[in-house]
Design a protein around this motif. Structure first.
Motif, PDB file in Angstrom:
ATOM      1  N   LEU A  43      -1.918   5.220   6.388  1.00  9.20           N
ATOM      2  CA  LEU A  43      -1.904   3.843   6.638  1.00  9.20           C
ATOM      3  C   LEU A  43      -1.687   3.416   7.876  1.00  9.20           C
ATOM      4  O   LEU A  43      -0.797   3.704   8.768  1.00  9.20           O
ATOM      5  CB  LEU A  43      -0.828   3.093   5.809  1.00  9.20           C
ATOM      6  N   LEU A  91       0.867  -1.096   0.207  1.00 12.40           N
ATOM      7  CA  LEU A  91       0.014  -0.048   0.096  1.00 12.40           C
ATOM      8  C   LEU A  91       0.974   1.411   0.040  1.00 12.40           C
ATOM      9  O   LEU A  91       0.509   2.322  -0.831  1.00 12.40           O
ATOM     10  CB  LEU A  91      -0.816  -0.007   1.315  1.00 12.40           C
ATOM     11  N   SER A  92       1.914   1.198   0.737  1.00  6.45           N
ATOM     12  CA  SER A  92       2.814   2.514   0.806  1.00  6.45           C
ATOM     13  C   SER A  92       3.651   2.709  -0.760  1.00  6.45           C
ATOM     14  O   SER A  92       3.542   3.689  -1.208  1.00  6.45           O
ATOM     15  CB  SER A  92       3.929   1.912   1.951  1.00  6.45           C
ATOM     16  N   ALA A 125      -2.704  -5.719  -3.641  1.00  5.18           N
ATOM     17  CA  ALA A 125      -3.157  -5.721  -2.201  1.00  5.18           C
ATOM     18  C   ALA A 125      -4.287  -6.666  -1.804  1.00  5.18           C
ATOM     19  O   ALA A 125      -4.272  -7.314  -0.969  1.00  5.18           O
ATOM     20  CB  ALA A 125      -3.704  -4.210  -1.747  1.00  5.18           C
ATOM     21  N   HIS A 182      -2.188  -2.109  -8.766  1.00  2.29           N
ATOM     22  CA  HIS A 182      -1.912  -1.739  -7.137  1.00  2.29           C
ATOM     23  C   HIS A 182      -2.865  -2.368  -6.283  1.00  2.29           C
ATOM     24  O   HIS A 182      -2.550  -3.192  -5.246  1.00  2.29           O
ATOM     25  CB  HIS A 182      -1.435  -0.384  -6.822  1.00  2.29           C
ATOM     26  N   MET A 183      -3.977  -2.212  -6.691  1.00  4.81           N
ATOM     27  CA  MET A 183      -5.168  -2.680  -5.688  1.00  4.81           C
ATOM     28  C   MET A 183      -5.344  -4.192  -5.882  1.00  4.81           C
ATOM     29  O   MET A 183      -5.743  -5.026  -4.957  1.00  4.81           O
ATOM     30  CB  MET A 183      -6.561  -2.058  -6.071  1.00  4.81           C
ATOM     31  N   ASN A 200      -6.387   2.057   5.502  1.00  2.00           N
ATOM     32  CA  ASN A 200      -6.066   3.133   4.672  1.00  2.00           C
ATOM     33  C   ASN A 200      -7.193   4.227   4.722  1.00  2.00           C
ATOM     34  O   ASN A 200      -8.333   4.147   4.519  1.00  2.00           O
ATOM     35  CB  ASN A 200      -5.841   2.774   3.067  1.00  2.00           C
ATOM     36  N   THR A 231       0.977   3.702  -3.048  1.00  2.00           N
ATOM     37  CA  THR A 231       0.653   5.291  -2.787  1.00  2.00           C
ATOM     38  C   THR A 231       1.698   6.206  -3.431  1.00  2.00           C
ATOM     39  O   THR A 231       1.425   7.117  -4.249  1.00  2.00           O
ATOM     40  CB  THR A 231       0.395   5.604  -1.294  1.00  2.00           C
TER      41      THR A 231
END
Lengths: 110, 110
Positions: A52, A33-34, A89, A85-86, A63, A37
């Motif tokens: 986060l 997640l970092s 995750a 990215h989603m 988040n 982002t």
């Protein structure tokens, strides 16, 4: 590292995404997640902040994100890079629940 | 109305309580939580902030609260006055899920 200001008058859309995760994968999810982002979200039009959090029992990651408007979020969601990215995750988490909010009230100590 | 600052270096305990509610009772739940905060929580030792959100679909209410430490939260939970307000909120909501977090990272626009 910047700070984030919560102000009901700012009029942002708040997206709180709560991930459920195996505790020994919480750090891995945080890292994804970092990176998502920094490498994707933070350059999108209308992005204001991402915050986060890891739960004390390490079973959840949250988040707390601020966006300027819903159309900005819709544009981000339609962006294939953001989706990559989603998906990454989502593979690490066992489930996730994104909920869109308006911040209505902020209270401090009396 | 004050604003709330999210800063990973502050070291607060973050309590995100997500309530599920019938959409036509969302305002009622918000009013109870607002009153509970002003009349009870905000005078408790270690209370830093409460931030009350209503979801866009009105099916959820979220309280993003900051506390100085876990012992402060435990003391609040053991306080009968605080419990009265929580019972009142729980009656209006169909369910609620309080999760305790640490804020680890804050990201702004790049």
């Amino acid at each position: 590292m910047p700070v984030t200001i919560l102000d009901p008058h700012a009029g942002y859309v708040v997206l709180i995404n709560t991930f459920t995760v195996e505790p020994d994968r919480a750090d891995e999810l945080m890292a994804v997640l970092s990176r998502a982002t920094e490498q994707g979200m933070s350059a999108q039009p209308g992005f204001v902040s991402a915050n986060l959090h890891v739960s004390v029992d390490r079973k959840h990651v949250a988040n707390y994100a601020q966006w300027r408007s819903q159309p900005d979020i819709d544009a981000m969601m339609a962006n294939p890079e953001a989706r990559v990215h989603m998906v990454e995750a989502a593979k690490i988490a066992t489930s996730f629940e994104p909920i869109y909010y308006a911040l209505q009230e902020t209270h401090g100590p009396s």
